[in-house]
Design a protein around this motif. Structure first.
Motif, PDB file in Angstrom:
ATOM      1  N   MET A   1       0.825  -1.181   0.000  1.00  0.00           N
ATOM      2  CA  MET A   1       0.000   0.000   0.000  1.00  0.00           C
ATOM      3  C   MET A   1       0.861   1.232   0.000  1.00  0.00           C
ATOM      4  O   MET A   1       1.893   1.262   0.597  1.00  0.00           O
ATOM      5  CB  MET A   1      -0.872   0.008   1.223  1.00  0.00           C
ATOM      6  CG  MET A   1      -2.077  -0.756   0.956  1.00  0.00           C
ATOM      7  SD  MET A   1      -3.541  -0.276   1.601  1.00  0.00           S
ATOM      8  CE  MET A   1      -4.126  -1.945   1.592  1.00  0.00           C
ATOM      9  N   GLN A   2       0.348   2.202  -0.644  1.00  0.00           N
ATOM     10  CA  GLN A   2       1.063   3.439  -0.840  1.00  0.00           C
ATOM     11  C   GLN A   2       0.549   4.464   0.151  1.00  0.00           C
ATOM     12  O   GLN A   2      -0.608   4.812   0.151  1.00  0.00           O
ATOM     13  CB  GLN A   2       0.787   3.871  -2.272  1.00  0.00           C
ATOM     14  CG  GLN A   2       1.568   4.996  -2.765  1.00  0.00           C
ATOM     15  CD  GLN A   2       1.245   5.204  -4.233  1.00  0.00           C
ATOM     16  OE1 GLN A   2       0.812   4.295  -4.929  1.00  0.00           O
ATOM     17  NE2 GLN A   2       1.437   6.395  -4.689  1.00  0.00           N
ATOM     18  N   LEU A   3       1.409   4.949   1.010  1.00  0.00           N
ATOM     19  CA  LEU A   3       1.016   5.959   1.988  1.00  0.00           C
ATOM     20  C   LEU A   3       1.966   7.142   1.972  1.00  0.00           C
ATOM     21  O   LEU A   3       1.979   7.931   2.886  1.00  0.00           O
ATOM     22  CB  LEU A   3       0.991   5.356   3.397  1.00  0.00           C
ATOM     23  CG  LEU A   3      -0.036   4.284   3.643  1.00  0.00           C
ATOM     24  CD1 LEU A   3       0.147   3.691   5.019  1.00  0.00           C
ATOM     25  CD2 LEU A   3      -1.430   4.816   3.493  1.00  0.00           C
ATOM     26  N   VAL A  24     -11.813   6.601   3.126  1.00  0.00           N
ATOM     27  CA  VAL A  24     -10.562   6.939   2.450  1.00  0.00           C
ATOM     28  C   VAL A  24     -10.314   5.971   1.300  1.00  0.00           C
ATOM     29  O   VAL A  24     -10.803   4.842   1.312  1.00  0.00           O
ATOM     30  CB  VAL A  24      -9.351   6.910   3.414  1.00  0.00           C
ATOM     31  CG1 VAL A  24      -9.502   7.948   4.500  1.00  0.00           C
ATOM     32  CG2 VAL A  24      -9.172   5.545   4.030  1.00  0.00           C
ATOM     33  N   THR A  25      -9.582   6.415   0.320  1.00  0.00           N
ATOM     34  CA  THR A  25      -9.176   5.572  -0.791  1.00  0.00           C
ATOM     35  C   THR A  25      -7.661   5.574  -0.837  1.00  0.00           C
ATOM     36  O   THR A  25      -7.038   6.642  -0.859  1.00  0.00           O
ATOM     37  CB  THR A  25      -9.746   6.089  -2.127  1.00  0.00           C
ATOM     38  OG1 THR A  25     -11.164   6.124  -2.026  1.00  0.00           O
ATOM     39  CG2 THR A  25      -9.334   5.178  -3.278  1.00  0.00           C
ATOM     40  N   LEU A  34      -8.278   1.196  -3.371  1.00  0.00           N
ATOM     41  CA  LEU A  34      -8.986   0.420  -2.354  1.00  0.00           C
ATOM     42  C   LEU A  34      -9.668   1.411  -1.415  1.00  0.00           C
ATOM     43  O   LEU A  34      -9.024   2.304  -0.878  1.00  0.00           O
ATOM     44  CB  LEU A  34      -8.009  -0.457  -1.563  1.00  0.00           C
ATOM     45  CG  LEU A  34      -7.191  -1.457  -2.371  1.00  0.00           C
ATOM     46  CD1 LEU A  34      -6.121  -2.091  -1.501  1.00  0.00           C
ATOM     47  CD2 LEU A  34      -8.090  -2.519  -2.961  1.00  0.00           C
ATOM     48  N   LYS A  35     -10.965   1.252  -1.228  1.00  0.00           N
ATOM     49  CA  LYS A  35     -11.748   2.176  -0.412  1.00  0.00           C
ATOM     50  C   LYS A  35     -12.052   1.547   0.940  1.00  0.00           C
ATOM     51  O   LYS A  35     -12.490   0.394   1.013  1.00  0.00           O
ATOM     52  CB  LYS A  35     -13.042   2.514  -1.138  1.00  0.00           C
ATOM     53  CG  LYS A  35     -13.854   3.612  -0.496  1.00  0.00           C
ATOM     54  CD  LYS A  35     -15.137   3.785  -1.261  1.00  0.00           C
ATOM     55  CE  LYS A  35     -15.220   5.194  -1.763  1.00  0.00           C
ATOM     56  NZ  LYS A  35     -16.488   5.460  -2.447  1.00  0.00           N
ATOM     57  N   TYR A  36     -11.806   2.311   2.008  1.00  0.00           N
ATOM     58  CA  TYR A  36     -12.072   1.853   3.367  1.00  0.00           C
ATOM     59  C   TYR A  36     -12.792   2.938   4.151  1.00  0.00           C
ATOM     60  O   TYR A  36     -12.537   4.122   3.956  1.00  0.00           O
ATOM     61  CB  TYR A  36     -10.773   1.538   4.109  1.00  0.00           C
ATOM     62  CG  TYR A  36      -9.986   0.401   3.518  1.00  0.00           C
ATOM     63  CD1 TYR A  36     -10.387  -0.911   3.697  1.00  0.00           C
ATOM     64  CD2 TYR A  36      -8.833   0.637   2.786  1.00  0.00           C
ATOM     65  CE1 TYR A  36      -9.663  -1.963   3.165  1.00  0.00           C
ATOM     66  CE2 TYR A  36      -8.096  -0.410   2.252  1.00  0.00           C
ATOM     67  CZ  TYR A  36      -8.519  -1.697   2.445  1.00  0.00           C
ATOM     68  OH  TYR A  36      -7.797  -2.732   1.907  1.00  0.00           O
ATOM     69  N   GLY A  49     -14.893  -3.402   3.343  1.00  0.00           N
ATOM     70  CA  GLY A  49     -14.206  -2.118   3.304  1.00  0.00           C
ATOM     71  C   GLY A  49     -14.353  -1.293   4.565  1.00  0.00           C
ATOM     72  O   GLY A  49     -14.220  -0.082   4.543  1.00  0.00           O
ATOM     73  N   ARG A  50     -14.604  -1.955   5.696  1.00  0.00           N
ATOM     74  CA  ARG A  50     -14.762  -1.259   6.977  1.00  0.00           C
ATOM     75  C   ARG A  50     -13.661  -1.738   7.914  1.00  0.00           C
ATOM     76  O   ARG A  50     -13.653  -2.898   8.316  1.00  0.00           O
ATOM     77  CB  ARG A  50     -16.146  -1.534   7.545  1.00  0.00           C
ATOM     78  CG  ARG A  50     -17.256  -1.008   6.629  1.00  0.00           C
ATOM     79  CD  ARG A  50     -18.619  -1.539   6.983  1.00  0.00           C
ATOM     80  NE  ARG A  50     -19.043  -1.174   8.324  1.00  0.00           N
ATOM     81  CZ  ARG A  50     -19.733  -0.085   8.637  1.00  0.00           C
ATOM     82  NH1 ARG A  50     -20.082   0.756   7.696  1.00  0.00           N
ATOM     83  NH2 ARG A  50     -20.073   0.160   9.877  1.00  0.00           N
TER      84      ARG A  50
END
Length: 65
Positions: A1-3, A24-25, A34-36, A49-50
């Motif tokens: 994941m890209q942060l 957030v995506t 990816l949406k959470y 996604g929660r």
């Protein structure tokens, strides 16, 4: 994941920061979005996604702008 510097956050609270309840995506390593939603532990369900605010990903995102 890209942060990192690429600013993967697409949706935040009205103040411009990620907080509890925010959606957030983020981009995965293949640049797939990816949406959470950051929720409480009882409501968390990664398949839907929660994610819990206590999860490592949510803790890394909370407070980001």
């Amino acid at each position: 994941m890209q942060l990192g510097n690429e600013d993967p956050i697409a949706s935040m609270d009205a103040g411009g920061k990620v907080v509890f309840g925010a959606t957030v995506t983020v981009l995965d390593e293949d640049d797939k979005p990816l949406k959470y939603q950051i929720v409480g532990q009882a409501e968390s369900d990664a398949k839907r996604g929660r994610i819990s605010y206590e999860s490592p990903l949510a803790r890394a995102l909370i407070g980001k702008s």
